[in-house]
Every structure is written in C-alpha cells, then in structure tokens.
Design a protein around this motif. Structure first.
Motif, PDB file in Angstrom:
ATOM      1  N   VAL A  70       0.839  -1.208   0.000  1.00  0.00           N
ATOM      2  CA  VAL A  70       0.000   0.000   0.000  1.00  0.00           C
ATOM      3  C   VAL A  70       0.869   1.252   0.000  1.00  0.00           C
ATOM      4  N   GLY A  71       1.857   1.283   0.870  1.00  0.00           N
ATOM      5  CA  GLY A  71       2.731   2.455   0.940  1.00  0.00           C
ATOM      6  C   GLY A  71       3.506   2.684  -0.343  1.00  0.00           C
ATOM      7  N   THR A  72       3.946   1.596  -0.956  1.00  0.00           N
ATOM      8  CA  THR A  72       4.708   1.720  -2.196  1.00  0.00           C
ATOM      9  C   THR A  72       3.825   2.238  -3.330  1.00  0.00           C
ATOM     10  N   VAL A  73       2.592   1.772  -3.390  1.00  0.00           N
ATOM     11  CA  VAL A  73       1.669   2.277  -4.415  1.00  0.00           C
ATOM     12  C   VAL A  73       1.405   3.768  -4.200  1.00  0.00           C
ATOM     13  N   ILE A  74       1.148   4.151  -2.954  1.00  0.00           N
ATOM     14  CA  ILE A  74       0.865   5.559  -2.663  1.00  0.00           C
ATOM     15  C   ILE A  74       2.063   6.442  -3.008  1.00  0.00           C
ATOM     16  N   LEU A  75       3.260   6.032  -2.597  1.00  0.00           N
ATOM     17  CA  LEU A  75       4.444   6.839  -2.927  1.00  0.00           C
ATOM     18  C   LEU A  75       4.752   6.803  -4.417  1.00  0.00           C
ATOM     19  N   GLY A  76       4.451   5.698  -5.065  1.00  0.00           N
ATOM     20  CA  GLY A  76       4.620   5.642  -6.521  1.00  0.00           C
ATOM     21  C   GLY A  76       3.747   6.679  -7.216  1.00  0.00           C
ATOM     22  N   ILE A  77       2.534   6.837  -6.711  1.00  0.00           N
ATOM     23  CA  ILE A  77       1.623   7.845  -7.262  1.00  0.00           C
ATOM     24  C   ILE A  77       2.139   9.252  -6.963  1.00  0.00           C
ATOM     25  N   LEU A  78       2.507   9.491  -5.699  1.00  0.00           N
ATOM     26  CA  LEU A  78       2.896  10.841  -5.276  1.00  0.00           C
ATOM     27  C   LEU A  78       4.271  11.275  -5.780  1.00  0.00           C
ATOM     28  N   LEU A  79       5.232  10.358  -5.768  1.00  0.00           N
ATOM     29  CA  LEU A  79       6.609  10.730  -6.109  1.00  0.00           C
ATOM     30  C   LEU A  79       6.993  10.442  -7.554  1.00  0.00           C
ATOM     31  N   LEU A  80       6.412   9.391  -8.108  1.00  0.00           N
ATOM     32  CA  LEU A  80       6.880   8.923  -9.413  1.00  0.00           C
ATOM     33  C   LEU A  80       5.871   9.108 -10.536  1.00  0.00           C
ATOM     34  N   GLY A  81       4.740   9.732 -10.215  1.00  0.00           N
ATOM     35  CA  GLY A  81       3.748  10.012 -11.250  1.00  0.00           C
ATOM     36  C   GLY A  81       3.036   8.785 -11.793  1.00  0.00           C
ATOM     37  N   GLU A  82       2.958   7.726 -10.989  1.00  0.00           N
ATOM     38  CA  GLU A  82       2.262   6.520 -11.451  1.00  0.00           C
ATOM     39  C   GLU A  82       0.751   6.753 -11.455  1.00  0.00           C
ATOM     40  N   SER A  83       0.045   5.914 -12.160  1.00  0.00           N
ATOM     41  CA  SER A  83      -1.398   6.047 -12.326  1.00  0.00           C
ATOM     42  C   SER A  83      -2.137   5.978 -10.992  1.00  0.00           C
ATOM     43  N   ALA A  84      -3.155   6.832 -10.858  1.00  0.00           N
ATOM     44  CA  ALA A  84      -4.038   6.817  -9.691  1.00  0.00           C
ATOM     45  C   ALA A  84      -5.453   6.495 -10.155  1.00  0.00           C
ATOM     46  N   SER A  85      -5.565   5.496 -11.023  1.00  0.00           N
ATOM     47  CA  SER A  85      -6.878   5.141 -11.559  1.00  0.00           C
ATOM     48  C   SER A  85      -7.796   4.625 -10.454  1.00  0.00           C
ATOM     49  N   VAL A  86      -9.085   4.708 -10.707  1.00  0.00           N
ATOM     50  CA  VAL A  86     -10.073   4.247  -9.734  1.00  0.00           C
ATOM     51  C   VAL A  86      -9.856   2.772  -9.420  1.00  0.00           C
ATOM     52  N   PHE A  87      -9.626   1.957 -10.418  1.00  0.00           N
ATOM     53  CA  PHE A  87      -9.421   0.524 -10.203  1.00  0.00           C
ATOM     54  C   PHE A  87      -8.217   0.273  -9.299  1.00  0.00           C
ATOM     55  N   ARG A  88      -7.170   1.019  -9.516  1.00  0.00           N
ATOM     56  CA  ARG A  88      -5.959   0.870  -8.706  1.00  0.00           C
ATOM     57  C   ARG A  88      -6.224   1.278  -7.252  1.00  0.00           C
TER      58      ARG A  88
END
Length: 104
Positions: A68-86
């Motif tokens: 969970v933390g890695t996904v959140i930081l991936g979104i915040l720091l690395l510009g990864e997708s924040a899609s609804v499904f994700r």
C-alpha cells in the motif's frame, strides 16, 4: 507492541521498495546504501515482531503495508497512475490488513 514493530518494519519495506527505483540498478552509491539498510532493518523488525505474532498474519500485514505504501508513494513521487481501479484495489488490501489485525 509487536504490532507497532511490525508497522515500522512495513514502513522500512516501503523505503527499500521505493529506494530500488532510485538506485538505478544499484549503480548509485547512496541510494543503494539506503536501500540495503532499509531492507535489513525491515527484515530484522519483522523477525522481532514474529516472536509474538502468528507468522501468517504478520507476514501478510508486513507485505500489505509495504504494498500500500509503495503504491501511494509511486503515485505521489513517481507520477504513477491513480486510476479508480488501482485505488479500489489498494482499499481492498487495506481492508485485508485490518481484517487480519482484528482476527489475531
């Protein structure tokens, strides 16, 4: 106290997972050192928590916190997708972590 130690272990897991990105294949010294230190601290704290907690629940929570933390930081720091499904999927992982904590 074991649950708190496990949570901190999960936070260090997030650190090494994100740190791997910054090591650029272990070619950058300081990010590599930070990542390796985070790996060691994470596993040592997991081992300490396992003295009191059931291995199945503790390991699943450790991995879940890290994921969970890695996904959140991936979104915040690395510009990864924040899609609804994700985000819904991350919510399901969080629900699983809470369920395991309540069941133990």
């Amino acid at each position: 106290m074991s649950w708190l130690i496990l949570l901190v272990a999960g936070l260090f897991e997030i650190g090494w997972a994100i740190g791997l990105k910054y090591t650029e294949g272990f070619t950058r010294l300081w990010p590599t050192i930070g990542t390796v230190v985070s790996m060691v601290v994470s596993v040592v704290l997991l081992g300490i928590a396992l003295k009191q907690l059931p291995v199945g629940s503790a390991y699943a929570v450790w991995v879940g916190v890290g994921a969970v933390g890695t996904v959140i930081l991936g979104i915040l720091l690395l510009g990864e997708s924040a899609s609804v499904f994700r985000l819904v999927s991350v919510g399901l992982i969080i629900a699983g972590i809470i369920g395991l904590k309540l069941a133990t």
